[in-house]
Design a protein around this motif. Structure first.
Motif, mmCIF file in Angstrom:
data_model
loop_
_atom_site.group_PDB
_atom_site.id
_atom_site.type_symbol
_atom_site.label_atom_id
_atom_site.label_comp_id
_atom_site.label_asym_id
_atom_site.label_seq_id
_atom_site.Cartn_x
_atom_site.Cartn_y
_atom_site.Cartn_z
ATOM 1 N N VAL A 284 -1.747 72.132 6.232
ATOM 2 C CA VAL A 284 -0.609 72.514 5.395
ATOM 3 C C VAL A 284 0.366 71.342 5.446
ATOM 4 C CG1 VAL A 284 1.137 74.258 4.920
ATOM 5 C CG2 VAL A 284 -0.957 74.890 6.118
ATOM 6 N N ALA A 285 0.329 70.490 4.426
ATOM 7 C CA ALA A 285 1.151 69.273 4.446
ATOM 8 C C ALA A 285 2.596 69.606 4.107
ATOM 9 C CB ALA A 285 0.591 68.246 3.472
ATOM 10 N N VAL A 286 2.806 70.520 3.165
ATOM 11 C CA VAL A 286 4.151 70.964 2.792
ATOM 12 C C VAL A 286 4.125 72.483 2.786
ATOM 13 C CG1 VAL A 286 5.935 70.932 1.002
ATOM 14 C CG2 VAL A 286 4.572 68.877 1.433
ATOM 15 N N THR B 22 13.143 57.649 4.736
ATOM 16 C CA THR B 22 13.359 56.521 5.643
ATOM 17 C C THR B 22 13.161 56.949 7.085
ATOM 18 O OG1 THR B 22 14.955 54.887 6.427
ATOM 19 C CG2 THR B 22 15.869 56.976 5.715
ATOM 20 N N HIS B 23 12.840 55.975 7.914
ATOM 21 C CA HIS B 23 12.810 56.216 9.353
ATOM 22 C C HIS B 23 13.974 55.500 10.028
ATOM 23 C CE1 HIS B 23 8.974 58.262 9.582
ATOM 24 N NE2 HIS B 23 8.432 57.346 8.802
ATOM 25 N N TYR B 24 14.788 54.800 9.216
ATOM 26 C CA TYR B 24 15.888 54.036 9.802
ATOM 27 C C TYR B 24 17.164 54.860 9.815
ATOM 28 C CZ TYR B 24 12.931 49.928 9.220
ATOM 29 O OH TYR B 24 11.916 49.033 9.279
ATOM 30 N N SER C 161 6.330 54.044 -4.733
ATOM 31 C CA SER C 161 5.454 54.675 -3.743
ATOM 32 C C SER C 161 5.521 53.930 -2.415
ATOM 33 C CB SER C 161 4.022 54.710 -4.259
ATOM 34 O OG SER C 161 3.512 53.405 -4.322
ATOM 35 N N GLN C 162 4.996 54.581 -1.380
ATOM 36 C CA GLN C 162 5.087 54.016 -0.030
ATOM 37 C C GLN C 162 4.401 52.650 0.037
ATOM 38 O OE1 GLN C 162 4.258 56.952 2.948
ATOM 39 N NE2 GLN C 162 4.758 55.601 4.633
ATOM 40 N N ARG C 163 3.292 52.509 -0.706
ATOM 41 C CA ARG C 163 2.720 51.157 -0.863
ATOM 42 C C ARG C 163 3.085 50.716 -2.258
ATOM 43 N NH1 ARG C 163 -3.256 52.258 1.518
ATOM 44 N NH2 ARG C 163 -2.543 52.852 3.590
ATOM 45 N N PRO D 189 9.275 62.851 11.024
ATOM 46 C CA PRO D 189 8.307 61.987 11.716
ATOM 47 C C PRO D 189 7.065 61.730 10.851
ATOM 48 C CG PRO D 189 8.307 64.200 12.670
ATOM 49 C CD PRO D 189 9.405 64.160 11.672
ATOM 50 N N ASN D 190 6.210 60.839 11.283
ATOM 51 C CA ASN D 190 4.974 60.544 10.550
ATOM 52 C C ASN D 190 4.177 61.829 10.352
ATOM 53 O OD1 ASN D 190 4.796 57.590 12.479
ATOM 54 N ND2 ASN D 190 5.245 57.667 10.320
ATOM 55 N N GLY D 191 3.674 61.996 9.148
ATOM 56 C CA GLY D 191 2.842 63.168 8.874
ATOM 57 C C GLY D 191 3.625 64.444 8.616
ATOM 58 N N ALA D 192 4.956 64.347 8.517
ATOM 59 C CA ALA D 192 5.792 65.545 8.328
ATOM 60 C C ALA D 192 5.631 66.157 6.935
ATOM 61 C CB ALA D 192 7.256 65.198 8.567
ATOM 62 N N GLY D 193 5.193 65.353 5.975
ATOM 63 C CA GLY D 193 5.011 65.870 4.616
ATOM 64 C C GLY D 193 5.942 65.247 3.584
ATOM 65 N N LYS D 194 6.600 64.139 3.935
ATOM 66 C CA LYS D 194 7.560 63.511 3.025
ATOM 67 C C LYS D 194 6.875 62.963 1.772
ATOM 68 C CE LYS D 194 8.852 60.532 6.151
ATOM 69 N NZ LYS D 194 7.963 60.941 7.255
ATOM 70 N N SER D 195 5.845 62.137 1.968
ATOM 71 C CA SER D 195 5.182 61.527 0.807
ATOM 72 C C SER D 195 4.526 62.586 -0.065
ATOM 73 C CB SER D 195 4.121 60.512 1.262
ATOM 74 O OG SER D 195 4.735 59.459 1.950
ATOM 75 N N THR D 196 3.934 63.594 0.568
ATOM 76 C CA THR D 196 3.280 64.657 -0.196
ATOM 77 C C THR D 196 4.314 65.390 -1.055
ATOM 78 O OG1 THR D 196 1.696 64.877 1.608
ATOM 79 C CG2 THR D 196 1.774 66.674 0.011
ATOM 80 N N THR D 197 5.489 65.647 -0.491
ATOM 81 C CA THR D 197 6.557 66.284 -1.266
ATOM 82 C C THR D 197 6.930 65.414 -2.462
ATOM 83 O OG1 THR D 197 7.438 67.318 0.730
ATOM 84 C CG2 THR D 197 8.930 67.167 -1.144
HETATM 85 N N1 ATP Z 1 -4.872 63.297 0.264
HETATM 86 C C1 ATP Z 1 -4.809 63.898 1.457
HETATM 87 N N2 ATP Z 1 -5.875 64.542 1.974
HETATM 88 C C2 ATP Z 1 -5.819 65.175 3.163
HETATM 89 N N3 ATP Z 1 -4.731 65.212 3.931
HETATM 90 C C3 ATP Z 1 -3.638 64.581 3.490
HETATM 91 C C4 ATP Z 1 -3.612 63.879 2.230
HETATM 92 N N4 ATP Z 1 -2.368 63.361 2.047
HETATM 93 C C5 ATP Z 1 -1.657 63.705 3.134
HETATM 94 N N5 ATP Z 1 -2.399 64.419 4.005
HETATM 95 C C6 ATP Z 1 -1.954 65.009 5.278
HETATM 96 O O1 ATP Z 1 -0.775 65.746 5.016
HETATM 97 C C7 ATP Z 1 0.173 65.605 6.075
HETATM 98 C C8 ATP Z 1 1.474 65.073 5.521
HETATM 99 O O2 ATP Z 1 1.293 63.721 5.113
HETATM 100 P P1 ATP Z 1 2.413 62.852 4.410
HETATM 101 O O3 ATP Z 1 1.784 61.574 4.009
HETATM 102 O O4 ATP Z 1 3.057 63.657 3.361
HETATM 103 O O5 ATP Z 1 3.436 62.619 5.600
HETATM 104 P P2 ATP Z 1 4.718 61.652 5.660
HETATM 105 O O6 ATP Z 1 5.852 62.479 6.125
HETATM 106 O O7 ATP Z 1 4.876 60.928 4.384
HETATM 107 O O8 ATP Z 1 4.328 60.660 6.836
HETATM 108 P P3 ATP Z 1 4.677 59.065 7.036
HETATM 109 O O9 ATP Z 1 6.028 59.022 7.667
HETATM 110 O O10 ATP Z 1 3.615 58.624 7.977
HETATM 111 O O11 ATP Z 1 4.592 58.412 5.706
HETATM 112 C C9 ATP Z 1 -0.499 64.713 7.107
HETATM 113 O O12 ATP Z 1 -1.109 65.542 8.065
HETATM 114 C C10 ATP Z 1 -1.528 63.957 6.289
HETATM 115 O O13 ATP Z 1 -2.604 63.565 7.098
#
Ligand code: ATP
Ligand code: MG
Length: 340
Positions: free
Chosen positions: A34-36, A208-210, A99-101, A54-62
């Motif tokens: 559950v990413a978000v 951001t992380h800063y 985007s992040q990249r 933190p990393n993996g919190a779901g920011k980019s997915t949101t």
């Molecule tokens: N395409 C995908 N397929 C499977 N899992 C995914 C996919 N994209 C993201 N995830 C998972 O969803 C969760 C949230 O990821 P996300 O990239 O949104 O985090 P983030 O907050 O942007 O982290 P970061 O600070 O590292 O950029 C993570 O557990 C990630 O592994």
């Protein structure tokens, strides 16, 4: 209706269009991940909103859902009044997204990259040249219009990526960790541009992380394990949710001091930064003198110790911790008295 232990928020109405971004129960699952998780987010028009976690919190997915690139699993959302599910294509053309990249074309020049995005975003042909000039000025890229993007330094690449996301003059921009890996001077220049855009009325949602960047935002949202666990202005968050002192000290032996403090129940969190130690108290009445006495009794000498303002990082550590504790308590309750 109660679902998964949390009462459902009311669905979106037309009144919600006063917000640049509004979501209700927005959820994204990737298989079992559950990413978000039922995110209710509100970003006011014209504000600079910092999205932290933190990393993996779901920011980019949101962000990818809010840009119309990724379909939500559940829930709803509107961006500039446009429905994410019904009209993702209109969302894509109305907003700007970095985007992040950064998606730049390394074998195109600075100008060509801007032209590419001007076409993608359907800037009218007659306006393109002027718009590109404006972006070169905004990003302070005027000296390098014919340089290949692949040959630019990190700071320039970042500013080019920003101007590419702005070339069509969107009223809302999503920036995903725009300053990761960029030197401090470039970061400052970049934030000056971002702050100015926001002051001129563009809504900006930036991850951001800063912590110094977070301090520059109008509103902060903390996301943890796909959930929004706190939000408010940096000052509000400090005033309303952080009633415990933060103390910084310089011991003669930082490691010995940190180890000793970590074992003390009056201390919630200890962070070592070089020769200094920073602690978040576990209770509101902890005083500097008591910290000195505690360390002195353990043979650790302290050169100086002061109570300091909590920074955003302290707040975040504290939120995550509080949330973690709340979840453990929730799990214990679910087990019932026999489980304890
Ligand atoms: N395409 C995908 N397929 C499977 N899992 C995914 C996919 N994209 C993201 N995830 C998972 O969803 C969760 C949230 O990821 P996300 O990239 O949104 O985090 P983030 O907050 O942007 O982290 P970061 O600070 O590292 O950029 C993570 O557990 C990630 O592994
Ligand atoms: Mg990310």
């Amino acid at each position: 209706m109660v679902e998964g232990g949390r009462p459902a928020a009311p669905a979106l109405t037309d009144a919600d269009d006063q917000y640049a971004v509004v979501t209700h129960g927005l959820t994204k699952r990737f298989g079992r991940i559950v990413a978000v998780d039922r995110l209710d987010l509100r970003v006011r028009r014209g504000e600079l909103y910092g999205f932290l976690g933190p990393n993996g919190a779901g920011k980019s997915t949101t962000l990818r859902m809010l840009c119309g690139i990724l379909e939500p699993t559940e829930g709803e959302g509107r961006v500039l009044g446009i429905d994410l599910r019904r009209d993702p294509e209109r969302v894509k053309s109305a907003i700007g997204y970095m985007s992040q990249r950064f998606s730049l074309y390394d074998d195109l020049t600075v100008e060509e990259n801007l032209m590419f995005y001007a076409r993608v975003y359907m800037v009218p042909r007659a306006d393109r040249a002027a718009r590109i000039q404006q972006m070169l000025r905004l990003g302070d890229l005027g000296g390098y219009p014919r340089q290949l993007a692949g040959q630019l330094s990190g700071g320039y690449r970042q500013r080019l990526a920003l101007t590419c996301a702005l070339v069509h003059g969107p009223r809302l921009v999503f920036l995903d960790e725009p300053t990761a890996g960029v030197d401090p001077v470039s970061r400052r220049t970049f934030w000056a541009v971002v702050r100015r855009l926001a002051d001129e009325g563009t809504t900006i949602l930036v991850t951001t992380h800063y912590m110094d960047e977070a301090e520059l935002c109008d509103t902060l949202g903390f996301i943890y394990q796909g959930r929004l666990i706190a939000h408010g202005s940096p000052a509000e968050i400090k005033a309303e949710t952080f009633a415990r002192p933060v103390i910084e000290l310089q011991p003669v032996d930082a490691r010995a001091a940190a180890d000793a403090l970590a074992e003390w129940d009056a201390v919630e969190e200890v962070v070592r930064a070089g020769a200094r130690v920073r602690l978040i108290a576990a209770r509101s009445d902890l005083q500097v003198g008591a910290v000195r006495d505690y360390l002195a009794a353990r043979g650790v000498r302290v050169e100086w110790a002061n109570e300091v303002e909590p920074n955003v990082e302290d707040l975040f550590v504290s939120f995550v911790d509080r949330e973690r504790k709340a979840r453990v308590r929730e799990q214990l309750r679910a087990l019932g008295p026999a489980g304890r």
